[in-house]
Enzyme design. Structure first.
Site, PDB file in Angstrom:
ATOM      1  N   THR A 822       0.816  -1.213   0.000  1.00 37.06           N
ATOM      2  CA  THR A 822       0.000   0.000   0.000  1.00 37.06           C
ATOM      3  C   THR A 822       0.848   1.261   0.000  1.00 37.06           C
ATOM      4  O   THR A 822       0.363   2.335  -0.355  1.00 37.06           O
ATOM      5  CB  THR A 822      -0.929   0.008   1.226  1.00 37.06           C
ATOM      6  OG1 THR A 822      -0.138  -0.142   2.405  1.00 37.06           O
ATOM      7  CG2 THR A 822      -1.932  -1.120   1.147  1.00 37.06           C
ATOM      8  N   CYS A 823       2.128   1.130   0.430  1.00 32.99           N
ATOM      9  CA  CYS A 823       3.018   2.299   0.373  1.00 32.99           C
ATOM     10  C   CYS A 823       3.124   2.815  -1.050  1.00 32.99           C
ATOM     11  O   CYS A 823       3.144   4.028  -1.294  1.00 32.99           O
ATOM     12  CB  CYS A 823       4.411   1.936   0.869  1.00 32.99           C
ATOM     13  SG  CYS A 823       4.479   1.307   2.538  1.00 32.99           S
ATOM     14  N   PHE A 824       3.218   1.897  -1.998  1.00 36.90           N
ATOM     15  CA  PHE A 824       3.436   2.257  -3.395  1.00 36.90           C
ATOM     16  C   PHE A 824       2.206   2.003  -4.261  1.00 36.90           C
ATOM     17  O   PHE A 824       2.255   2.197  -5.471  1.00 36.90           O
ATOM     18  CB  PHE A 824       4.624   1.462  -3.969  1.00 36.90           C
ATOM     19  CG  PHE A 824       5.898   1.658  -3.212  1.00 36.90           C
ATOM     20  CD1 PHE A 824       6.700   2.758  -3.450  1.00 36.90           C
ATOM     21  CD2 PHE A 824       6.287   0.754  -2.233  1.00 36.90           C
ATOM     22  CE1 PHE A 824       7.876   2.951  -2.755  1.00 36.90           C
ATOM     23  CE2 PHE A 824       7.471   0.931  -1.522  1.00 36.90           C
ATOM     24  CZ  PHE A 824       8.265   2.043  -1.785  1.00 36.90           C
TER      25      PHE A 824
END
Length: 856
Positions: A822-824
């Protein structure tokens, strides 16, 4: 005027005749006569002029320094055997139209064709237009108000009559006001074009159709000067009334901005145009606005462009909403946004903030009062210097302050740019502080605490939060934080209490953080908000026993999400956003979405004679096992303004109705309950005061019963988002769309916005992937969105504003489930054997991996 028109018509008709047919005199040597050209070159082959080209040359000669120089002395109207100038019918063919030549297009219009024929009947309407131009002149004089109003100043009734009659005179010049013709003209005016591009005309409209559809544009040109003067008169008059209001009553800046000039109220009542005239005026006023716009984000209040915009706003109230395609379509002007740089609009709006304009000594902090006195932090100083300052401050009008020119997505873009500029400034200040400390080391005895130094020199607002205690951890993180730190870009480290160093936040962790905040804060056990099981909307819990600092924290967290462009999984009623925008004038429609039964009852009381019988000015609330009947009182605040004072007529326990309630002993955060000191019961509701009763009941329902919580929430919210920046959204609906996004996911839009890493977007496998996802119900599709991006809502503008990447997983073991970062915003998808296996594996990944950091 009529003499000049006939002289011009005679000149043009003679020039056209001699160019087309010549004088037939062997002695002629005039180069602008067909006979003279052929006499000068008897052995050369010369081109024959078409009527269209002859008109173009005649117009050029008539506009020169010596327009009669090239008239042939031998020519007379009887000499041209191929034309009948007395009837205006040419037997010479016009020839083909060159759509790339503006001159040919111009000379093919009805207006130019008519004026180039001597016998054509030229309308003398310009004389009527000139009459109204002269009549408008008293309203166009700039009047300086000093000690007394000049006796020559026209009254509002007379000014309204002149303006409305002049507007009708303009509309009388429109030769063809059919809806299809107006729509054709509006298609290009809204995009900033004076005329359609020639390529469109060449491919869709033959010469005849082209000319017919240009009649309305030609009509606009004939009356443009007068309509511009009408708009200028409206602007100058409205500006003059605003100045008079400021000088007479010395109101606050907030009141001055909201007051509508009397002239506009009169025009709204007396401007009885029919439907066709209304539509003609809308299209023409948009053209007038573009013509006089200065290409800046703000315009002068007394300018012609401001008057055109004012008239458009007036007509929007008069035009019915059930038009074909909707009334809003006719008021759109996308060319305005296209011609403005986003940074310029943001800087201009910020420069217009009351914080930047006011130079008085009064504080402009967040007071959180709900009595309408300082909601927008606007100065109320009544000193002469402040009044003079406020008078100067209202000479400009921001285009964003009207709801006509920009849609919600554009306003969101400008709002994000305003916040981005603030972030940039806060980020830069942190860098300067760190550089200064490195250059000038502090004396050992002057060292600040290590954490304080770290926070001061940190370029980002860093939060270390555990998932299990996200609300309490957030409170600890924000406790006593310096205000300047809150404006830095947000970075979140999210994990269990012993695993806080999880990943790098590039957007996805922030979304998950705010999702967890909302999930915890809106539960029943949290005691902060209450949800309506029927409407699904949440609002402040009546009689909440939670300390007010928790509501202040929620306001700060919501503002932090808005500031960083995060869409929240919230569902607040419209009244929440109306109060957030500082508007406390409630209508029945404002409460209907969250309190449908109460709104229905109040509407019945308002519309039904006699329905107010047996009602009194006493308003009930039920909370914490007690039903309280509040007495209406103007005493909204105590002297210290710390508590909200409620006068209670009666209080009944819901569990044991026969028991007594110690009103003074109730301890609800933010409230001070007292027994009503009146011996007489609350006044009854009658036909004359039921409108006040309905207004008071709505205020009690949506504001007074939760006023301490609303105040605290606003205090926290306004630590980050000031009221002026937020007012860029104008309406509660715009703000709601920006903050909440959409719960609907269009999977086709998501596919268009998706990027790929290691996969060919046109491959069969990717086609199978999207085929599988499309076969799912929408709820499961939204689970995929959350699994990859952590977002539970689609932001304003669609999935293109999210990062969604499909990456080929490495190693490519077919035993592995798909994972996500979910960071990217990345889905790591192995290449499975078949669509069935893909469906099975991806469904398992969603089932096991939705909760947490997206590593299922």
């Amino acid at each position: 005027m009529a003499t000049d028109t006939l002289a011009l018509q005679n000149l043009l008709s003679r020039l056209v005749g001699q160019l087309l047919h010549g004088c037939r005199n062997v002695a002629c040597r005039e180069c602008m006569c067909d006979t003279g050209r052929r006499n000068a070159s008897p052995h050369r082959s010369l081109r024959n002029y078409t009527p269209r080209s002859a008109r173009a040359i005649a117009l050029a000669l008539a506009g020169g320094a010596l327009p009669r120089k090239h008239l042939c002395v031998h020519y007379s109207s009887d000499a041209g055997p191929g034309t009948d100038l007395e009837t205006g019918n040419d037997t010479v063919p016009e020839g083909s139209l060159d759509p790339s030549s503006f001159e040919q297009l111009l000379c093919d219009t009805t207006s130019i064709r008519d004026i180039c024929h001597r016998s054509a009947k030229i309308s003398l309407r310009p004389s009527k237009l000139e009459y109204w131009k002269q009549t408008l002149s008293p309203l166009l004089q700039r009047i300086v108000i000093e000690d007394a109003i000049p006796s020559s100043l026209l009254g509002n009734e007379q000014a309204c009559q002149i303006i409305s009659n002049a507007l009708r005179a303009c509309l009388d010049t429109v030769t063809d006001g059919r809806m299809d013709v107006l729509s054709y003209a509006d298609t290009y005016i809204r995009d900033g074009s004076a005329y359609p591009p020639v390529s469109y005309a060449n491919s869709h409209h033959p010469a005849k159709g082209w000319n017919v559809r240009h009649k309305v544009l030609d009509s606009f040109e004939r009356g443009q000067d007068l309509l511009s003067l009408v708009c200028e008169a409206v602007a100058m008059r409205a500006d003059l009334e605003t100045q008079l209001q400021l000088l007479r009553s010395r109101p606050s800046r907030r009141e001055a901005d909201r007051a509508r000039p009397t002239l506009l109220l009169l025009l709204e009542r007396k401007l009885d145009l029919d439907h066709a005239a209304n539509m003609q005026a809308i299209v023409w006023l948009k053209k007038t606005f573009i013509l006089h716009w200065n290409r800046e984000p703000s315009i002068s209040l007394s300018s012609t462009a401001s008057g055109a915009l004012t008239m458009l706003e007036l007509l929007k109230q008069l035009v019915p909403l059930d038009l074909v395609g909707g009334a809003s379509v006719w008021f759109k002007l996308p060319t305005i946004a296209h011609n403005l740089a986003v940074v310029d609009v943001a800087e201009s709006w910020t420069a217009g903030s009351p914080r930047n304009q006011c130079d008085c000594d009064r504080p402009h902090g967040s007071e959180g009062r709900l009595d309408g006195t300082c909601v927008l932090h606007m100065c109320q100083d009544q000193s002469s210097s402040s009044d003079r300052h406020h008078t100067d401050a209202v000479t400009k009008r921001q285009l964003l302050s009207t709801d006509l020119l920009f849609d919600t997505a554009q306003r969101a873009l400008y709002f994000r740019m305003i916040n981005h500029l603030k972030m940039q400034k806060a980020h830069s200040k942190a860098g300067k502080a760190a550089a200064l400390r490195r250059r000038f080391p502090a004396h050992p005895h002057e060292h600040e605490p290590e954490d304080q130094v770290k926070y001061e020199e940190e370029h980002y607002l860093l939060l270390n939060v555990s998932r299990t205690n996200v609300l309490s951890d957030a409170y600890d993180q924000f406790w006593q934080r310096r205000s300047g730190e809150l404006f830095r870009p947000l970075r979140v480290r999210l994990g269990e209490s012993d695993e806080l160093e999880v990943g790098h936040d590039l957007g996805g962790v922030q979304i998950e953080f705010f999702n967890l905040i909302c999930k915890q804060a809106f539960t029943e056990d949290a005691g902060l908000f209450a949800s309506n099981p029927i409407t699904g909307l949440s609002y402040f819990r009546v009689g909440s026993l939670q300390p007010l600092h928790m509501f202040e924290l929620m306001g700060l967290l919501v503002a932090l999400a808005v500031y960083n462009g995060i869409t929240l999984p919230l569902s607040f009623p419209n009244v929440f956003y109306k109060l957030l925008l500082g508007d406390y004038d409630l209508k029945l429609d404002d409460i209907a979405d969250h309190w449908p039964d109460e709104a229905k009852s109040l509407r019945y009381v308002m519309e039904t004679p006699g329905a107010e019988d047996d009602l009194s000015f006493s308003f009930p609330i039920e909370a914490n096992g007690i039903r309280i009947f509040s007495h209406e009182s103007s005493n909204c605040h105590t002297e210290s303004d710390e508590f909200v004072t409620i006068e209670v007529e009666d209080a009944i326990p819901t569990t044991y109705p026969s028991a007594d309630v110690d009103v003074e002993g109730l301890r609800w955060p933010g409230f001070n309950f007292i027994r009503s000191g009146t011996l007489v019961a609350s006044p009854s509701v009658t036909a004359t005061n039921k409108a006040r009763y309905i207004s008071s009941y709505m205020t009690w329902l949506a504001i007074r019963s939760v006023e301490p919580q609303v105040r605290a929430f606003h205090r926290g919210f306004q630590r980050i988002i000031d009221a002026h920046s937020l007012s860029i959204f104008i309406t509660p609906a715009n703000l709601k769309a920006f903050m909440e996004g959409s719960a609907h996911l269009d999977i086709n839009e998501l596919r268009i916005a998706t990027r790929y890493d290691g996969y060919d977007p046109k491959s069969k496998y990717i086609a199978s992937f999207w085929s599988v996802v499309k076969s799912w119900p929408e709820e499961k599709q939204k689970q995929l969105l959350k699994f990859v991006t952590a977002a539970e809502r689609v932001p304003l503008g669609g999935p293109e504003h999210l990062t969604f990447v499909v990456q080929r997983a490495r190693p490519t073991s077919l035993d592995h489930l798909p994972t996500s970062s979910t960071c990217f915003g990345t889905l790591q998808l192995p290449h499975y054997r078949s669509a069935n296996v893909l469906d099975e594996k991806l469904s398992l990944a969603l089932e096991y991996g939705l909760e947490g950091f997206g590593t299922g």
